[in-house]
Design a protein around this motif. Structure first.
Motif, PDB file in Angstrom:
ATOM      1  N   UNK A  52      46.559 -21.627  -2.624  1.00 13.04           N
ATOM      2  CA  UNK A  52      48.027 -21.385  -2.312  1.00 13.04           C
ATOM      3  C   UNK A  52      48.095 -21.675  -0.718  1.00 13.04           C
ATOM      4  N   UNK A  53      47.541 -20.728   0.100  1.00 13.11           N
ATOM      5  CA  UNK A  53      47.554 -20.932   1.638  1.00 13.11           C
ATOM      6  C   UNK A  53      47.371 -22.310   2.091  1.00 13.11           C
ATOM      7  N   UNK A  54      46.303 -23.020   1.732  1.00  4.95           N
ATOM      8  CA  UNK A  54      46.220 -24.345   1.986  1.00  4.95           C
ATOM      9  C   UNK A  54      47.163 -25.366   1.778  1.00  4.95           C
ATOM     10  N   UNK A  55      47.509 -25.059   0.470  1.00  9.33           N
ATOM     11  CA  UNK A  55      48.569 -26.164   0.012  1.00  9.33           C
ATOM     12  C   UNK A  55      49.940 -25.817   1.068  1.00  9.33           C
ATOM     13  N   UNK A  56      50.189 -24.599   1.329  1.00 11.09           N
ATOM     14  CA  UNK A  56      51.395 -24.408   2.307  1.00 11.09           C
ATOM     15  C   UNK A  56      51.063 -25.027   3.671  1.00 11.09           C
ATOM     16  N   UNK A  57      49.857 -24.764   3.983  1.00  9.12           N
ATOM     17  CA  UNK A  57      49.385 -25.514   5.277  1.00  9.12           C
ATOM     18  C   UNK A  57      49.278 -27.146   5.338  1.00  9.12           C
ATOM     19  N   UNK A  58      48.893 -27.940   4.330  1.00  8.74           N
ATOM     20  CA  UNK A  58      49.026 -29.062   3.904  1.00  8.74           C
ATOM     21  C   UNK A  58      50.188 -29.865   3.823  1.00  8.74           C
ATOM     22  N   UNK A  59      51.005 -29.212   3.046  1.00  6.00           N
ATOM     23  CA  UNK A  59      52.268 -29.881   2.552  1.00  6.00           C
ATOM     24  C   UNK A  59      53.054 -30.206   3.963  1.00  6.00           C
TER      25      UNK A  59
END
Length: 134
Positions: A52-59
């Motif tokens: 979830x943290x990676x998705x928040x960074x990648x988005x």
């Protein structure tokens, strides 16, 4: 041969003893599997959080990439338009420069036809020749 019944009885005794230990072994395996289940559940939860943290960074990066891509497309269009304009403008200037050069060439030829030959004798030489006959 007399030893065979004794060995058979010992094997049966060992099998019975081993079978008696099976519930203890089974319990140990179940406890180990239970602790592994807890550890795996914790790891999976941690992985979910990290994902979830990676998705928040990648988005936001994806949004930035989309904006950059739109800018690149706009810049490429502008470059194409400038190249076309430059080609047209330079082509026109070259045509005009060529016409000017042709006019200059004709003017130089006309002037050079009217200028006396620099190797020909000048007026003083012609007068000397007329006087001296040389």
């Amino acid at each position: 041969m007399t030893d065979l019944p004794r060995r058979l009885a010992a094997s049966i005794g060992n099998t019975i003893d081993a079978a008696g230990e099976l519930p203890v072994f089974q319990q140990q395996v179940l406890e180990h599997l239970g602790s592994m289940d807890q550890v795996m559940s914790e790891h999976l939860a941690s992985m979910d959080e990290q994902t979830a943290a990676l998705v928040d960074l990648i988005r936001p990066m994806g949004e930035d990439i989309a904006r950059l891509n739109a800018r690149v497309v706009a810049i490429e269009r502008r470059i194409d338009a400038l190249a076309q304009s430059l080609t047209t403008e330079v082509g026109g200037q070259l045509t005009e420069a060529n016409a000017t050069m042709m006019r200059v060439e004709r003017s130089v030829k006309t002037i050079s036809d009217r200028v006396p030959d620099p190797d020909a004798p000048g007026p003083i030489a012609k007068a000397r020749e007329a006087i001296t006959g040389e």
